[in-house]
Design a protein around this motif. Structure first.
Motif, mmCIF file in Angstrom:
data_model
loop_
_atom_site.group_PDB
_atom_site.id
_atom_site.type_symbol
_atom_site.label_atom_id
_atom_site.label_comp_id
_atom_site.label_asym_id
_atom_site.label_seq_id
_atom_site.Cartn_x
_atom_site.Cartn_y
_atom_site.Cartn_z
ATOM 1 N N LEU B 14 0.856 -1.200 0.000
ATOM 2 C CA LEU B 14 0.000 0.000 0.000
ATOM 3 C C LEU B 14 0.888 1.244 0.000
ATOM 4 O O LEU B 14 1.808 1.367 0.797
ATOM 5 N N THR B 16 -0.305 4.405 0.449
ATOM 6 C CA THR B 16 -0.727 5.338 1.499
ATOM 7 C C THR B 16 -1.665 4.615 2.454
ATOM 8 O O THR B 16 -2.188 3.540 2.122
ATOM 9 N N LYS B 17 -1.904 5.210 3.612
ATOM 10 C CA LYS B 17 -2.861 4.638 4.570
ATOM 11 C C LYS B 17 -4.263 4.993 4.106
ATOM 12 O O LYS B 17 -4.579 6.186 3.986
ATOM 13 N N PRO B 18 -5.105 3.991 3.772
ATOM 14 C CA PRO B 18 -6.455 4.307 3.295
ATOM 15 C C PRO B 18 -7.249 5.088 4.337
ATOM 16 O O PRO B 18 -7.038 4.925 5.533
ATOM 17 N N SER B 19 -8.151 5.945 3.855
ATOM 18 C CA SER B 19 -9.035 6.665 4.797
ATOM 19 C C SER B 19 -10.436 6.595 4.215
ATOM 20 O O SER B 19 -10.860 7.475 3.452
ATOM 21 N N PRO B 20 -11.143 5.497 4.535
ATOM 22 C CA PRO B 20 -12.498 5.316 3.987
ATOM 23 C C PRO B 20 -13.436 6.417 4.458
ATOM 24 O O PRO B 20 -13.354 6.864 5.598
ATOM 25 N N LYS B 21 -14.364 6.839 3.563
ATOM 26 C CA LYS B 21 -15.288 7.935 3.928
ATOM 27 C C LYS B 21 -16.641 7.379 4.315
ATOM 28 O O LYS B 21 -17.192 7.678 5.351
ATOM 29 N N THR B 22 -17.189 6.516 3.434
ATOM 30 C CA THR B 22 -18.499 5.914 3.793
ATOM 31 C C THR B 22 -18.354 4.400 3.675
ATOM 32 O O THR B 22 -18.681 3.837 2.637
ATOM 33 N N PRO B 23 -17.841 3.761 4.726
ATOM 34 C CA PRO B 23 -17.642 2.308 4.665
ATOM 35 C C PRO B 23 -18.917 1.561 4.289
ATOM 36 O O PRO B 23 -19.984 1.847 4.842
ATOM 37 N N VAL B 24 -18.816 0.653 3.339
ATOM 38 C CA VAL B 24 -19.983 -0.119 2.894
ATOM 39 C C VAL B 24 -19.948 -1.501 3.561
ATOM 40 O O VAL B 24 -18.903 -1.907 4.063
ATOM 41 N N PRO B 25 -21.082 -2.197 3.571
ATOM 42 C CA PRO B 25 -21.055 -3.548 4.148
ATOM 43 C C PRO B 25 -20.072 -4.438 3.375
ATOM 44 O O PRO B 25 -19.859 -4.244 2.178
ATOM 45 N N VAL B 26 -19.512 -5.403 4.078
ATOM 46 C CA VAL B 26 -18.561 -6.307 3.434
ATOM 47 C C VAL B 26 -19.335 -7.296 2.552
ATOM 48 O O VAL B 26 -20.255 -7.964 3.032
ATOM 49 N N VAL B 94 -8.481 2.170 -9.442
ATOM 50 C CA VAL B 94 -7.758 1.982 -8.169
ATOM 51 C C VAL B 94 -6.728 0.861 -8.281
ATOM 52 O O VAL B 94 -5.846 0.728 -7.447
#
Lengths: 113, 232
Positions: B14, B16-26, B94
């Motif tokens: 990776l 960069t360190k990911p920074s999720p904004k609106t986490p979705v269900p897995v 991505v």
């Protein structure tokens, strides 16, 4: 956990318990699972004579012998991982996609000289 | 980021360190594969191949599920028997350069099984087109700017339909020209649709159309090649 190394006091080369917690490194908001895992590490002596359970290479046997004869000039062999396992991590990427990623050689199962 | 953290992230492939904004269900398929791997007996843990996805029998160590970012196309002149027309778009940008795409599977999900009498076995036609030219938003795409990928009839008895789009997804990456897909679902004209109660009622059971997603498997050549060399 079931697959963590046995806890027997000994200075011989063998896996040592090491738990990596993702929340300790501040990664809990993007790593979905696991919260951490047992990575372990190798530590311990490789003394002469090397016994079978020390998973030693032929060269290590030779080196321990020379070390026993000339401790100052030749160090003991190293204690290193000889069998490792993969782990899988579920995480969110920067686009909020869910990613499942497999990483090889992340858990020390066995050590050897 | 501290130096250690950035080095650790790099070792995990990776930047960069990911920074999720609106986490979705897995997605359930990912959770199931993750659980399978986690609970596999420790005796063969070392033997597992982290660079192969056994569940799909393809090389790969990264599995992503992309949510569809397309939109419905609303026709000013409703076409005969057409229940829905939707533009599908999956943002594959991505994927990192060193990732080799080995599989892509489209899933069209319906919200329920149609085992109850009203929808049992109604036959629909599904067409999937690859778009080669963009058309204006909301306007149906012209025939010449799309290529038919899939055309099949199906009886809406199951929760979801799966299509192998590995070739299309590889094209998107190779020619970096991802203009999405067009999905059309219409009533099968064969069963005398025009004779019974109007298009709307015929399409009613297809309204349970829930969403589409694209599962993509890639192989990180940096991570899988290096470890293989070391093991050898």
């Amino acid at each position: 956990s079931a697959d963590s190394p046995p806890v027997t006091p000994s200075n011989l080369c063998k896996p040592r318990r090491l738990y990596i917690s993702f929340s300790d490194v501040g990664w809990e908001n993007w790593i979905i699972a696991p919260q951490g895992y047992m990575a372990n590490y190798c530590l311990g002596e490789c003394p002469f004579p090397l016994t079978a359970e020390l998973n030693s290479t032929n060269h290590a046997i030779l080196q321990t012998m020379v070390h026993s004869l000339d401790p100052q000039g030749t160090p003991q062999p190293c204690c290193v991982p000889v069998r490792l396992s993969p782990i899988s991590i579920l995480y969110y990427d920067n686009n909020d996609n869910v990613v499942l990623r497999h990483y090889e050689d992340m858990v020390v199962d066995e050590c050897g000289c | 980021l501290s130096l250690q953290e950035s080095l650790l992230l790099k070792s995990l492939g990776l930047s960069t360190k990911p920074s999720p904004k609106t986490p979705v269900p897995v997605p359930s398929v990912l959770w199931r594969i993750f659980q399978n791997r986690k609970t596999s007996p420790s005796t063969n843990k070392g033997l597992e191949d982290a660079c192969r996805v056994e569940e799909f029998n393809v090389p790969g160590n990264i599995i992503r599920v992309f949510a569809d970012q397309g939109h419905f196309v609303h026709n000013r002149q409703p076409q005969a028997l057409l229940c829905l027309q939707k533009r599908l778009y999956f943002n594959l940008s991505v994927l990192e350069e060193g990732e080799h795409l080995t599989m892509a599977q489209l899933e069209i999900k319906f919200s329920h099984n149609s085992y109850h009498a009203s929808g049992q076995g109604r036959v629909f036609e599904l067409r999937l087109y690859q778009t080669s030219q963009m058309s204006l938003r909301g306007m149906p795409s012209r025939e010449s700017s799309r290529t038919l990928l899939v055309e099949q009839s199906f009886a809406q008895l199951h929760k979801s339909l799966l299509f192998n789009l590995s070739g299309v997804a590889k094209d998107w990456r190779t020619y970096s020209k991802n203009l999405g897909l067009i999905l059309e679902i219409s009533v099968d004209g064969g069963d005398g649709a025009s004779a019974t109660g109007g298009l709307q009622s015929l399409c009613a059971s297809i309204d349970s159309f829930l969403d589409t997603s694209l599962l993509v498997v890639t192989l990180s050549q940096q991570q899988c090649r290096a470890s293989r060399r070391r093991r050898r």
